[in-house]
Design a protein around this motif. Structure first.
Motif, PDB file in Angstrom:
ATOM      1  N   LEU A 201       0.861  -1.185   0.000  1.00  0.00           N
ATOM      2  CA  LEU A 201       0.000   0.000   0.000  1.00  0.00           C
ATOM      3  C   LEU A 201       0.899   1.237   0.000  1.00  0.00           C
ATOM      4  N   LEU A 202       0.767   2.056  -1.040  1.00  0.00           N
ATOM      5  CA  LEU A 202       1.650   3.203  -1.214  1.00  0.00           C
ATOM      6  C   LEU A 202       0.994   4.538  -0.885  1.00  0.00           C
ATOM      7  N   ASN A 203      -0.323   4.643  -1.178  1.00  0.00           N
ATOM      8  CA  ASN A 203      -0.938   5.960  -1.036  1.00  0.00           C
ATOM      9  C   ASN A 203      -2.460   5.819  -0.963  1.00  0.00           C
ATOM     10  N   VAL A 204      -3.099   6.877  -0.504  1.00  0.00           N
ATOM     11  CA  VAL A 204      -4.556   6.986  -0.488  1.00  0.00           C
ATOM     12  C   VAL A 204      -4.909   8.302  -1.174  1.00  0.00           C
ATOM     13  N   THR A 205      -5.722   8.227  -2.228  1.00  0.00           N
ATOM     14  CA  THR A 205      -6.078   9.432  -2.972  1.00  0.00           C
ATOM     15  C   THR A 205      -7.580   9.681  -2.876  1.00  0.00           C
ATOM     16  N   GLY A 206      -7.969  10.916  -3.020  1.00  0.00           N
ATOM     17  CA  GLY A 206      -9.387  11.256  -2.969  1.00  0.00           C
ATOM     18  C   GLY A 206      -9.656  12.369  -1.969  1.00  0.00           C
ATOM     19  N   PRO A 207     -10.931  12.546  -1.615  1.00  0.00           N
ATOM     20  CA  PRO A 207     -12.033  11.601  -1.876  1.00  0.00           C
ATOM     21  C   PRO A 207     -12.570  11.662  -3.300  1.00  0.00           C
ATOM     22  N   ASN A 208     -13.019  10.492  -3.778  1.00  0.00           N
ATOM     23  CA  ASN A 208     -13.670  10.403  -5.074  1.00  0.00           C
ATOM     24  C   ASN A 208     -15.167  10.699  -4.958  1.00  0.00           C
ATOM     25  N   THR A 209     -15.748  10.316  -3.828  1.00  0.00           N
ATOM     26  CA  THR A 209     -17.163  10.586  -3.541  1.00  0.00           C
ATOM     27  C   THR A 209     -17.250  11.407  -2.274  1.00  0.00           C
ATOM     28  N   TYR A 210     -18.078  12.429  -2.283  1.00  0.00           N
ATOM     29  CA  TYR A 210     -18.333  13.207  -1.074  1.00  0.00           C
ATOM     30  C   TYR A 210     -19.735  13.794  -1.178  1.00  0.00           C
ATOM     31  N   THR A 211     -20.671  13.181  -0.483  1.00  0.00           N
ATOM     32  CA  THR A 211     -22.043  13.640  -0.577  1.00  0.00           C
ATOM     33  C   THR A 211     -22.810  13.256   0.679  1.00  0.00           C
ATOM     34  N   ALA A 212     -23.813  14.023   0.990  1.00  0.00           N
ATOM     35  CA  ALA A 212     -24.709  13.679   2.089  1.00  0.00           C
ATOM     36  C   ALA A 212     -25.711  12.648   1.596  1.00  0.00           C
ATOM     37  N   THR A 213     -26.214  11.838   2.511  1.00  0.00           N
ATOM     38  CA  THR A 213     -27.237  10.872   2.143  1.00  0.00           C
ATOM     39  C   THR A 213     -28.591  11.579   2.036  1.00  0.00           C
ATOM     40  N   GLU A 214     -29.599  10.820   1.649  1.00  0.00           N
ATOM     41  CA  GLU A 214     -30.935  11.415   1.534  1.00  0.00           C
ATOM     42  C   GLU A 214     -31.498  11.826   2.888  1.00  0.00           C
ATOM     43  N   TYR A 215     -30.839  11.413   3.987  1.00  0.00           N
ATOM     44  CA  TYR A 215     -31.288  11.809   5.320  1.00  0.00           C
ATOM     45  C   TYR A 215     -30.712  13.169   5.730  1.00  0.00           C
ATOM     46  N   TYR A 238     -25.320  -0.395  -4.177  1.00  0.00           N
ATOM     47  CA  TYR A 238     -24.707   0.142  -2.958  1.00  0.00           C
ATOM     48  C   TYR A 238     -25.682  -0.067  -1.803  1.00  0.00           C
ATOM     49  N   TRP A 239     -25.115  -0.302  -0.631  1.00  0.00           N
ATOM     50  CA  TRP A 239     -25.940  -0.458   0.564  1.00  0.00           C
ATOM     51  C   TRP A 239     -25.626   0.669   1.550  1.00  0.00           C
ATOM     52  N   LEU A 240     -26.577   0.965   2.409  1.00  0.00           N
ATOM     53  CA  LEU A 240     -26.425   2.031   3.400  1.00  0.00           C
ATOM     54  C   LEU A 240     -27.105   1.598   4.697  1.00  0.00           C
ATOM     55  N   TYR A 256     -29.344   0.925  -3.002  1.00  0.00           N
ATOM     56  CA  TYR A 256     -29.339   1.853  -4.135  1.00  0.00           C
ATOM     57  C   TYR A 256     -28.803   1.087  -5.346  1.00  0.00           C
ATOM     58  N   SER A 257     -29.469   1.218  -6.457  1.00  0.00           N
ATOM     59  CA  SER A 257     -29.117   0.415  -7.634  1.00  0.00           C
ATOM     60  C   SER A 257     -27.899   0.938  -8.383  1.00  0.00           C
ATOM     61  N   SER A 258     -27.411   2.122  -8.043  1.00  0.00           N
ATOM     62  CA  SER A 258     -26.218   2.685  -8.681  1.00  0.00           C
ATOM     63  C   SER A 258     -25.674   3.803  -7.812  1.00  0.00           C
ATOM     64  N   HIS A 259     -24.488   4.265  -8.173  1.00  0.00           N
ATOM     65  CA  HIS A 259     -23.890   5.371  -7.438  1.00  0.00           C
ATOM     66  C   HIS A 259     -24.701   6.652  -7.626  1.00  0.00           C
ATOM     67  N   SER A 260     -25.177   6.879  -8.825  1.00  0.00           N
ATOM     68  CA  SER A 260     -25.928   8.113  -9.098  1.00  0.00           C
ATOM     69  C   SER A 260     -27.248   8.153  -8.324  1.00  0.00           C
ATOM     70  N   THR A 261     -27.915   6.993  -8.175  1.00  0.00           N
ATOM     71  CA  THR A 261     -29.166   6.991  -7.412  1.00  0.00           C
ATOM     72  C   THR A 261     -28.903   7.255  -5.936  1.00  0.00           C
ATOM     73  N   LEU A 262     -27.746   6.838  -5.446  1.00  0.00           N
ATOM     74  CA  LEU A 262     -27.392   7.146  -4.057  1.00  0.00           C
ATOM     75  C   LEU A 262     -27.171   8.643  -3.880  1.00  0.00           C
ATOM     76  N   VAL A 263     -26.492   9.257  -4.866  1.00  0.00           N
ATOM     77  CA  VAL A 263     -26.197  10.689  -4.770  1.00  0.00           C
ATOM     78  C   VAL A 263     -27.484  11.512  -4.775  1.00  0.00           C
ATOM     79  N   VAL A 264     -28.444  11.125  -5.620  1.00  0.00           N
ATOM     80  CA  VAL A 264     -29.681  11.910  -5.710  1.00  0.00           C
ATOM     81  C   VAL A 264     -30.732  11.454  -4.704  1.00  0.00           C
ATOM     82  N   GLY A 265     -30.432  10.339  -3.968  1.00  0.00           N
ATOM     83  CA  GLY A 265     -31.343   9.895  -2.919  1.00  0.00           C
ATOM     84  C   GLY A 265     -32.524   9.094  -3.407  1.00  0.00           C
TER      85      GLY A 265
END
Length: 468
Positions: A201-215, A238-240, A256-265
């Motif tokens: 393990l050399l590095n950690v990059t990101g964040p790639n995702t940063y969003t609030a949940t539908e709550y 995705y699970w939450l 959530y059936s995809s990353h985009s559906t998680l982002v939009v809630g």
């Protein structure tokens, strides 16, 4: 003319000598060489002595001291930083009991580093002693060879020694060149940690995702991610899990059936674990994972690990021996502890792991492999020297346990690892990554996309792990 008897006698003596000279086919002569013969054996002795010295003094031996000095320099720098941190802990606010705990942990880390420094000094002294012995012995031999060569120089009037030395060097270079052209590169024997095909393990990059949940920001504690071994048709789902009761308990999983559906809630529905919240076998604490279409989590008010089968809607449990639970050994940092984080579940390429602490191991982290089956079972277990209250979270990647610690509200550091293949522990990884919020409530690695999934103060984030 009258010839005297004396003249006749002389002529009669000369004529036979002249006749003998005329009959001789050639002439011979003797050469008196008063010079000295070149002592070839003495030159060969000098060459033999030089070869012996070359074999004994290798480049590796000469670099040993430099390597040890570099390691010692790094360890001393790290020790200085840890001593400063201990002084900051001494000045920090908080209860006396908590302050004493952190001092004890910091002193333990310093104790380990001092032991490593002492070991390096011993190795350095031993290496210096050996090198001093070699130096004394070879100094004498080199002086003798120098004297012998100076004595041989008077024989080298036509450059015999110099030409022979040049010829030997050319022959050696020719042989080496031919060998280099035919050689097959040796395979690397560098140890790869755990069972990881990706390397270190050399590095950690990101964040790639940063969003609030539908709550929104209603529920600061929770977990999210993707199933490393998903059911058919849910490869991209995705699970939450959010802790909706007292920021400690939960009784459902949201899909959530995809990353985009998680982002939009836009969720795909909930799966209910239990009718009440909290009640027997509901989720307690945020450190949960999904693996093989089943949710693994710390059971409500018990020293057990629960597995909820998403298809059959059944719950099976496995007891964690001597585990501290109900907020006895949570994750912490200098400012606060994360309540009910006694049991942390993780996934990697090989399956499911559980991280906890026991009084028998003095509150230090214990890592166990969870073997899948009709009923989950604990496999091999490792006791570490890492105190659980000094850690903010853990995850497992390629059979290596990693631990993070709080540096400040913007920065987290992966500072510790345990290699489950070699049993080696390290406290010096120093892999830092940026946070978007102060606290990390759950952290889990997915081997399929090599991402870390983090739940932080009601936000979901993902980071890319870089191996090499």
């Amino acid at each position: 003319m009258k010839i005297s008897p004396v003249s006749v006698a002389i002529v009669s003596m000369i004529l036979p000598i002249l006749a003998q000279v005329q009959q001789t086919a050639g002439c011979t002569c003797e050469i008196d060489n008063s010079g000295l013969t070149f002592p070839q054996s003495r030159l060969l002795n000098v060459q033999s002595g030089a070869s012996e010295c070359t074999k004994k003094i290798t480049s590796q031996e000469m670099s040993d001291v430099d390597i040890l000095l570099d390691k010692l320099h790094y360890r001393l720098q790290q020790l200085e930083l840890d001593v400063l941190k201990l002084e900051e802990e001494d000045d920090s606010d908080g209860s006396a009991q908590q302050a004493d705990l952190y001092k004890a942990v910091s002193l333990r880390i310093i104790e380990i580093e001092l032991a490593e420094i002492q070991d390096l000094i011993i190795k350095l002294n031993t290496t210096n002693t050996n090198h001093q012995g070699l130096s004394k012995d070879f100094t004498t031999k080199l002086q003798n060879m120098k004297t012998e060569m100076e004595a041989l120089e008077k024989f080298d009037r036509t450059g015999v020694v110099e030409k022979e030395k040049v010829n030997k060097q050319l022959q050696k270079e020719l042989v080496q060149c031919q060998a280099d052209l035919q050689v097959t590169p040796a395979p690397s024997i560098e140890h790869v940690p755990g069972n990881c095909p990706h390397g270190h393990l050399l590095n950690v990059t990101g964040p790639n995702t940063y969003t609030a949940t539908e709550y929104g920001t209603s529920y600061p504690f929770g977990a999210w991610g993707r199933d490393p071994k998903p059911a058919a048709g849910k490869e991209n789902w995705y699970w939450l899990v959010v802790l909706t009761s007292s920021s400690v308990y939960s009784n459902f999983i949201r899909w959530y059936s995809s990353h985009s559906t998680l982002v939009v809630g836009s969720n795909a529905g909930d799966v209910i674990i239990a009718s009440g919240n909290p009640t027997t076998n509901t989720v307690q604490g945020p450190n949960v994972v999904m693996y093989g279409d089943a949710l693994y989590y710390g059971c409500y008010n018990s020293p057990n690990l629960c597995r909820f089968n998403m298809t059959a809607r059944t719950i099976t449990t496995v007891a964690l021996p001597n585990v501290g639970y109900n907020n006895k050994f949570p994750f912490c940092h200098l400012g606060a502890c994360y309540t009910y984080t006694d049991i942390d579940v993780a996934t990697d390429e090989s399956g499911v792991w559980v991280v906890y602490a026991t009084a028998e191991n003095f509150g230090n982290v214990v890592l166990s492999k969870v073997e899948s089956g009709i009923t989950p079972l604990l496999g091999r277990t490792w006791n570490t020297s890492l105190h659980k209250r000094t850690v903010t979270n853990t995850f497992v990647a390629c059979g290596v346990l990693y631990a993070t610690r709080f540096l400040d509200k913007d920065t987290e550091e992966i500072f510790y690892s345990l290699d489950t293949v070699t049993g080696q522990e390290r406290y010096d990884l120093n892999l830092r990554f940026r946070k978007m919020s102060t606290n990390i409530h759950s952290l889990n690695y997915n081997p399929n996309d090599r991402q870390l999934y983090m739940y932080s103060d009601a936000y979901v984030l993902s980071y890319q792990l870089v191996f090499g």
